[in-house]
Scaffold this active site. Structure first.
Site, PDB file in Angstrom:
ATOM      1  N   HIS A 175      -3.848  -5.165   0.139  1.00 25.53           N
ATOM      2  CA  HIS A 175      -3.352  -5.632   1.436  1.00 25.53           C
ATOM      3  C   HIS A 175      -3.376  -7.157   1.511  1.00 25.53           C
ATOM      4  CE1 HIS A 175      -3.023  -1.773   3.537  1.00 25.53           C
ATOM      5  NE2 HIS A 175      -3.980  -1.388   2.699  1.00 25.53           N
ATOM      6  N   CYS A 225       0.836  -1.207   0.000  1.00 26.91           N
ATOM      7  CA  CYS A 225       0.000   0.000   0.000  1.00 26.91           C
ATOM      8  C   CYS A 225       0.868   1.254   0.000  1.00 26.91           C
ATOM      9  CB  CYS A 225      -0.983  -0.055   1.170  1.00 26.91           C
ATOM     10  SG  CYS A 225      -2.307   1.157   1.030  1.00 26.91           S
ATOM     11  N   GLU A 232      -2.126  -8.971   3.702  1.00 32.71           N
ATOM     12  CA  GLU A 232      -2.343  -9.384   5.100  1.00 32.71           C
ATOM     13  C   GLU A 232      -3.819  -9.342   5.491  1.00 32.71           C
ATOM     14  OE1 GLU A 232      -1.347  -6.477   4.099  1.00 32.71           O
ATOM     15  OE2 GLU A 232      -1.875  -4.877   5.504  1.00 32.71           O
TER      16      GLU A 232
END
Lengths: 263, 214
Positions: free
Chosen positions: B191, B86, B193
């Site tokens: 993202h 990001c 994650e």
């Protein structure tokens, strides 16, 4: 293509998960961590966790449902973020920049500002400058005042503000909010469907994503919220009382021709 | 299969949600630490620059906290595998344009711009699950097929980069670069994650990458 998000909202009140009706009745429904694990296994699109605790009012009736440290909702956030590999929005009792920093540091991707945004609108701007607009969700609770009149209420639906939701939505966008969580107090827990007039009015007046909330009682209630202009559809109660509520909701949206993530 | 010798360092430069990134690497069994100071990058085999926030603040923090010389040594000179997520992707640019122009690290020859409001119904920030169309199926995109949904939350992105470093693109009003790969530099606008199984698979792919001068 960007998919429409289907979002469960969990309400945390004094260490317990609750369901809500008209912002007043709060019925205890479970453990704040177990639900998140279930949603994670279902691969839900995103999760909104709202801490609606009242200060110094911890419920001690159901020891079996509570997590260890009731006095600290942030301890719950820690636990949640360890099991949650999905986007997490955290709201409730956020007053200062430091409150936001702590929540993001502990694993929240976004925070919601509600009462604090009305009382100190510059908090939205300051927060957007530090954390980026995309991390700041303005949460707007709206009550119908008869004859199509609407008003924004704060402090968990206890205090009227004199603000009109459309004007306030435009103002929070101008101040730097990246998203709006639009909740109808009248429809909360009613299972009658979203307040579509409200969604339409706010969506037409803004260019940031709107998350519709309040009133979903059937999976078929989601699609009209999107048709009215919302980018995402949220609900609370339906996620607790129906099995496979993610798949059911997604299927209903897909059937209405709305792009969703089916995995 | 995990890379037993991998040691992942996640840079703490005061920008955003480190915890999620660390939790995700831990979940795939990768040894991971939060690097609190620049000298800690020397021990790492893989370096991750995460980040949520504004471009200017991100650059300012990297400079003031002294990360840049250490990144230059470990990533650019020694060639350790690097993953920008990001804002961590955007900071690689020569120039960012959020709240006024601001110079980036300059490792990637490109500009980070606001996503244009090309259609009347389009909403910015771009928030939610969207397809990444992979242009390279090795590297981070291994075992993920031609396209896959990942979670995005941003208003700015690289809109134009040389084809040879574009490893994935996404459409939101316009086509933007959602994943890039140049030598040992990997970066994604979404993202991983927060992207559940596909995201964890991508992080797994990253720790399999060997350094240039390992």
């Amino acid at each position: 293509m960007l998919k429409v998000r289907l979002i469960p909202v969990l309400l945390l009140r004094n260490g317990l998960l609750v369901r809500s009706e008209g912002f007043q009745t709060h019925q205890i429904i479970g453990n704040p961590i177990h639900e998140v694990k279930r949603f994670n296994e279902w691969n839900v699109d995103e999760l909104i966790y709202l801490d609606i605790s009242q200060a110094d009012d911890y419920d001690l009736r159901r020891d079996d449902h509570k997590v260890k440290d009731l006095t600290d909702p942030l301890a719950i956030l820690d636990e949640v973020s360890q099991t949650c590999f999905m986007p997490l929005t955290w709201g409730g009792r956020i007053r200062h920049l430091e409150d936001i920093r702590q929540r993001i540091h502990r694993g929240a991707d976004k925070v919601t500002l509600n009462s604090a945004a009305v009382k100190t609108p510059q908090l939205i701007t300051e927060a957007a400058q530090v954390f980026g607009s995309q991390a700041i969700v303005a949460s707007i609770d709206v009550k119908r005042q008869g004859m199509g009149q609407y008003e924004v209420w704060i402090e968990g639906g206890k205090t009227p503000t004199g603000l009109h939701p459309v004007q306030w939505a435009q103002e929070v966008e101008r101040l730097g909010a990246g998203e709006i969580l639009l909740n109808s107090i009248d429809r909360d827990g009613s299972a009658q469907g979203y307040d579509l007039d409200l969604i339409q009015a706010v969506a037409a007046a803004t260019r940031i994503p709107i998350i519709a909330c309040g009133g979903v009682g059937r999976y078929e209630h989601y699609a009209p919220g999107i048709a009215a202009g919302a980018s995402a559809v949220a609900a609370a109660n339906i996620w607790h009382f129906r099995e496979l509520s993610d798949r059911g909701g997604k299927r209903a949206l897909a059937k209405a021709g709305i792009p969703v993530r089916l995995k | 299969m995990t890379n037993a010798s991998a040691q992942v360092a996640v840079i703490n430069y005061g920008m955003g949600n480190l915890r999620s990134v660390v939790n995700a690497f831990a979940a795939i069994g990768a040894p991971v630490t939060i690097a609190q100071s620049p000298e800690q990058l020397a021990q790492a085999s893989h370096i991750v620059l995460p980040g949520v926030g504004a471009f200017g603040d991100g650059m300012k923090n990297l400079q003031e906290m002294g990360w840049i010389p250490s990144l230059e040594t470990e990533v650019r000179a020694k060639g350790k595998p690097f993953l920008g997520i990001c804002l961590g992707m955007q900071l690689l640019a020569t120039l960012g344009t959020e709240h006024g122009d601001c110079k980036g690290l300059g490792w990637i020859d490109g500009i980070v711009e606001r996503l244009p409001l090309t259609e009347p119904t389009l909403r910015i920030p771009h928030i939610g699950w969207n397809d990444v169309e992979f242009r390279q199926t090795d590297g981070l995109g291994q075992n993920l097929g031609d396209r896959r949904d990942f979670y995005f939350v941003h208003s700015y992105a690289f809109l134009d980069l040389p084809d040879e470093i574009v490893s994935g693109v996404t459409i939101h009003g316009c086509t933007f670069i959602s994943s890039l790969h140049q030598d040992n530099l990997y970066a994604v606008q979404f993202h991983p994650e927060k992207s559940q199984k596909a995201g964890l698979m991508m992080l797994q792919n990253f720790i399999q990458v060997e350094g240039n001068h390992a």
